[in-house]
Design a protein around this motif. Structure first.
Motif, PDB file in Angstrom:
ATOM      1  N   VAL A  77      65.068-161.094  59.220  1.00 11.69           N
ATOM      2  CA  VAL A  77      64.077-161.950  58.968  1.00 11.69           C
ATOM      3  C   VAL A  77      63.833-162.781  59.999  1.00 11.69           C
ATOM      4  O   VAL A  77      64.886-163.042  60.727  1.00 11.69           O
ATOM      5  CB  VAL A  77      64.575-162.920  57.785  1.00 11.69           C
ATOM      6  CG1 VAL A  77      63.058-164.075  57.519  1.00 11.69           C
ATOM      7  CG2 VAL A  77      64.694-161.950  56.521  1.00 11.69           C
ATOM      8  N   ASN A  78      62.573-163.114  60.400  1.00  5.48           N
ATOM      9  CA  ASN A  78      62.431-163.779  61.660  1.00  5.48           C
ATOM     10  C   ASN A  78      63.390-163.629  62.926  1.00  5.48           C
ATOM     11  O   ASN A  78      63.971-164.443  63.391  1.00  5.48           O
ATOM     12  CB  ASN A  78      62.449-165.289  61.253  1.00  5.48           C
ATOM     13  CG  ASN A  78      61.562-166.204  62.432  1.00  5.48           C
ATOM     14  OD1 ASN A  78      60.983-165.833  62.990  1.00  5.48           O
ATOM     15  ND2 ASN A  78      62.640-167.202  62.793  1.00  5.48           N
ATOM     16  N   SER A  79      63.370-162.475  63.345  1.00  5.23           N
ATOM     17  CA  SER A  79      64.344-161.998  64.398  1.00  5.23           C
ATOM     18  C   SER A  79      63.226-160.947  65.269  1.00  5.23           C
ATOM     19  O   SER A  79      62.459-160.516  65.103  1.00  5.23           O
ATOM     20  CB  SER A  79      65.360-161.024  63.873  1.00  5.23           C
ATOM     21  OG  SER A  79      66.185-161.855  63.002  1.00  5.23           O
ATOM     22  N   ARG A  80      63.997-161.061  66.559  1.00  7.17           N
ATOM     23  CA  ARG A  80      63.492-160.172  67.812  1.00  7.17           C
ATOM     24  C   ARG A  80      64.175-159.193  68.302  1.00  7.17           C
ATOM     25  O   ARG A  80      65.447-159.355  68.380  1.00  7.17           O
ATOM     26  CB  ARG A  80      62.849-161.273  68.678  1.00  7.17           C
ATOM     27  CG  ARG A  80      62.350-160.685  70.183  1.00  7.17           C
ATOM     28  CD  ARG A  80      61.740-161.635  70.824  1.00  7.17           C
ATOM     29  NE  ARG A  80      61.310-160.815  72.106  1.00  7.17           N
ATOM     30  CZ  ARG A  80      62.080-161.289  73.355  1.00  7.17           C
ATOM     31  NH1 ARG A  80      63.046-161.685  73.307  1.00  7.17           N
ATOM     32  NH2 ARG A  80      61.505-160.437  74.255  1.00  7.17           N
ATOM     33  N   PHE A  81      63.805-157.960  68.557  1.00  5.34           N
ATOM     34  CA  PHE A  81      64.545-156.894  69.047  1.00  5.34           C
ATOM     35  C   PHE A  81      63.522-156.435  70.302  1.00  5.34           C
ATOM     36  O   PHE A  81      62.480-156.210  70.316  1.00  5.34           O
ATOM     37  CB  PHE A  81      64.338-155.672  68.163  1.00  5.34           C
ATOM     38  CG  PHE A  81      65.253-155.956  66.803  1.00  5.34           C
ATOM     39  CD1 PHE A  81      66.534-155.660  66.524  1.00  5.34           C
ATOM     40  CD2 PHE A  81      64.585-156.634  65.803  1.00  5.34           C
ATOM     41  CE1 PHE A  81      67.118-155.664  65.617  1.00  5.34           C
ATOM     42  CE2 PHE A  81      65.260-157.156  64.778  1.00  5.34           C
ATOM     43  CZ  PHE A  81      66.474-156.564  64.479  1.00  5.34           C
ATOM     44  N   ALA A  82      64.328-156.165  71.471  1.00  3.43           N
ATOM     45  CA  ALA A  82      63.612-156.146  72.649  1.00  3.43           C
ATOM     46  C   ALA A  82      64.443-155.478  73.610  1.00  3.43           C
ATOM     47  O   ALA A  82      65.472-155.634  73.917  1.00  3.43           O
ATOM     48  CB  ALA A  82      63.238-157.552  73.399  1.00  3.43           C
ATOM     49  N   GLY A  83      63.974-154.363  74.113  1.00  8.15           N
ATOM     50  CA  GLY A  83      64.415-153.661  75.291  1.00  8.15           C
ATOM     51  C   GLY A  83      65.682-152.836  74.777  1.00  8.15           C
ATOM     52  O   GLY A  83      66.479-152.615  75.464  1.00  8.15           O
ATOM     53  N   ASN A  84      65.959-152.415  73.663  1.00  4.19           N
ATOM     54  CA  ASN A  84      66.751-151.655  73.195  1.00  4.19           C
ATOM     55  C   ASN A  84      66.665-150.185  73.269  1.00  4.19           C
ATOM     56  O   ASN A  84      65.450-149.626  73.275  1.00  4.19           O
ATOM     57  CB  ASN A  84      67.064-151.829  71.493  1.00  4.19           C
ATOM     58  CG  ASN A  84      67.382-153.436  71.400  1.00  4.19           C
ATOM     59  OD1 ASN A  84      68.387-153.750  71.768  1.00  4.19           O
ATOM     60  ND2 ASN A  84      66.455-154.207  70.797  1.00  4.19           N
ATOM     61  N   LYS A  85      67.684-149.338  73.229  1.00  8.63           N
ATOM     62  CA  LYS A  85      67.443-147.889  73.610  1.00  8.63           C
ATOM     63  C   LYS A  85      68.372-147.015  72.948  1.00  8.63           C
ATOM     64  O   LYS A  85      69.445-147.333  72.331  1.00  8.63           O
ATOM     65  CB  LYS A  85      67.840-147.729  75.043  1.00  8.63           C
ATOM     66  CG  LYS A  85      66.896-148.330  76.139  1.00  8.63           C
ATOM     67  CD  LYS A  85      67.200-148.183  77.513  1.00  8.63           C
ATOM     68  CE  LYS A  85      66.444-148.900  78.346  1.00  8.63           C
ATOM     69  NZ  LYS A  85      67.071-148.556  79.992  1.00  8.63           N
ATOM     70  N   CYS A  86      67.995-145.659  72.593  1.00  9.14           N
ATOM     71  CA  CYS A  86      68.988-144.928  72.084  1.00  9.14           C
ATOM     72  C   CYS A  86      68.776-143.584  72.917  1.00  9.14           C
ATOM     73  O   CYS A  86      68.010-143.426  73.703  1.00  9.14           O
ATOM     74  CB  CYS A  86      68.981-144.505  70.683  1.00  9.14           C
ATOM     75  SG  CYS A  86      67.440-144.347  69.993  1.00  9.14           S
ATOM     76  N   ALA A 101      65.439-147.143  68.214  1.00  8.69           N
ATOM     77  CA  ALA A 101      66.030-147.982  69.317  1.00  8.69           C
ATOM     78  C   ALA A 101      66.379-149.331  68.873  1.00  8.69           C
ATOM     79  O   ALA A 101      67.458-149.756  69.541  1.00  8.69           O
ATOM     80  CB  ALA A 101      64.622-148.176  70.510  1.00  8.69           C
ATOM     81  N   ALA A 102      65.675-149.816  67.975  1.00 10.54           N
ATOM     82  CA  ALA A 102      66.318-151.189  67.321  1.00 10.54           C
ATOM     83  C   ALA A 102      67.377-150.929  66.185  1.00 10.54           C
ATOM     84  O   ALA A 102      68.396-151.434  66.168  1.00 10.54           O
ATOM     85  CB  ALA A 102      65.084-152.030  66.991  1.00 10.54           C
ATOM     86  N   ILE A 103      66.754-150.284  65.189  1.00 15.29           N
ATOM     87  CA  ILE A 103      67.456-149.915  63.874  1.00 15.29           C
ATOM     88  C   ILE A 103      67.419-148.631  63.535  1.00 15.29           C
ATOM     89  O   ILE A 103      66.275-148.162  63.582  1.00 15.29           O
ATOM     90  CB  ILE A 103      66.918-150.812  62.620  1.00 15.29           C
ATOM     91  CG1 ILE A 103      67.190-152.244  62.981  1.00 15.29           C
ATOM     92  CG2 ILE A 103      67.835-150.639  61.503  1.00 15.29           C
ATOM     93  CD1 ILE A 103      66.300-153.258  62.159  1.00 15.29           C
TER      94      ILE A 103
END
Length: 370
Positions: free
Chosen positions: A203-212, A222-224
């Protein structure tokens, strides 16, 4: 009776005021005073010394804290059911930090999430980033609330959170620069959050610049990434932002057989960069589908409502969404949303979406897809 000369002398004496008439001498002209008779009065004003008993000036109230950051689609207006809303964290079980940025450490985060409960932060009044030196592992029922001020950073070196417990709620926080490259557990993926079991809500969260990993036919997110979940309840993603994620498949979200409900969220600039699709074509490593979302498996659903998905890309299928229900029992719907500029460089069913499910096409209502 005085003579005339005596009268003159007497008169001169009277005019001089204090002069003395000398008989037989000439009469001198009277001298007028040369100094002013006006007096100058100087008034000295003194300020009474302050009394030690005087009341001090009233204390100024501290500046208000910055407003809680708001993420997701600013124009998203879809109703949010109670089960998808934020949790009450007013009475935390554990508080990370004692009021200063230095007190909020990676170790404190991993310890708190390992113990579970309602976890909040007290890192000061300004936004603060905590560089994670290790992946935080969740094994208990946990609610993690960053108050809109906290960022957990994987520093481009490691996954941020791994969940294998009953339930995890992540709210009002940023998870950035997570990287699960090289971790092939359960197929790999999940640069920010990897769900091996239990339920998840964001909820109300930010995911930025994630990788796999950059290649592979099924890994993604990349995020979840979700590969197993409890009670087959959907993963709720509400008012959240996903940007700049890069993975073989699913630049934002990925799952095998898990259902997602994405409400009032924003997915922008994510990329599926694998090559060869799934199953992998001969001579290729596989992957490249679902620029923002990659869903595969059998019976599951995807609902996207009140959301904006734009400027995502896929080297193979579904620049925005790749949805494949292998036994064609799953379904996908898009409601009150906008999907635009999501090129699929390989294949798609409708603009930006590759779909294989219970119906010929995904159900689209009140939405713009271009």
């Amino acid at each position: 009776m005085p003579s005339g000369r005596q009268a003159v002398v007497l008169l001169a004496a009277l005019v001089a005021g204090c002069g003395t008439a000398i008989p037989g001498s000439p009469v001198a002209a009277p001298q007028l005073p040369t100094t002013s008779t006006t007096q100058t009065v100087t008034v000295v004003t003194t300020t009474p010394a302050s009394s030690s008993s005087a009341a001090p000036p009233p204390a100024q109230p501290p500046p208000p804290p910055p407003p809680v950051a708001k993420f997701g689609n600013p124009n998203g207006t879809v109703a949010v059911p109670p089960e998808a809303a934020a949790e009450d964290t007013s009475k935390p079980t554990r508080v990370i930090g004692t009021g200063t940025p230095a007190s909020c450490t990676s170790q404190a985060v991993t310890d708190a999430l390992g113990a579970g409960g309602v976890v909040t932060f007290n890192c000061g009044a300004q936004p603060h980033t905590i560089p994670m030196a290790a992946t935080a592992k969740v094994r208990q029922r946990t609610v993690l609330d960053g108050g809109g001020l906290v960022t957990l950073s994987g520093q481009g070196q490691r996954r941020i959170i791994e969940q294998n417990g009953p339930r995890l709620v992540v709210q009002n926080i940023t998870l950035a620069d997570g990287n699960s490259t090289g971790d092939q557990t359960e197929g790999g993926g999940g640069g920010a959050i990897f769900v091996l079991g239990g339920q998840l809500k964001v909820v109300n969260s930010r995911f930025a610049g994630n990788k796999c990993d950059t290649n592979g036919p099924d890994l993604g997110g990349a995020a979840i990434r979700v590969t197993d979940w409890a009670q087959k309840a959907p993963i709720y993603v509400t008012s959240s932002t996903f940007e700049g994620g890069v993975c073989s498949n699913g630049g934002a979200l990925s799952s095998i057989g898990a259902s997602f409900v994405v409400l009032n969220s924003l997915m922008r600039g994510n990329k599926a960069i694998g090559r060869g699709a799934n199953p992998a074509r001969g001579g290729t490593p596989g992957g490249g589908s679902g620029g923002a979302i990659y869903n595969d498996g059998n019976t599951f659903t995807l609902r996207v409502a009140g959301s904006l998905i734009e400027d995502n890309t896929a080297n193979e299928g579904g620049g925005a969404v790749f949805f494949v229900s292998n036994d064609k029992s799953g379904s996908m719907s898009v409601e009150g949303s906008t999907l635009r500029r999501n090129p699929s460089l390989g294949f798609e069913t409708i603009k930006g979406i590759f779909y294989l499910g219970a119906s010929e096409k995904p159900k689209v209502t009140g939405s713009t897809i271009q």
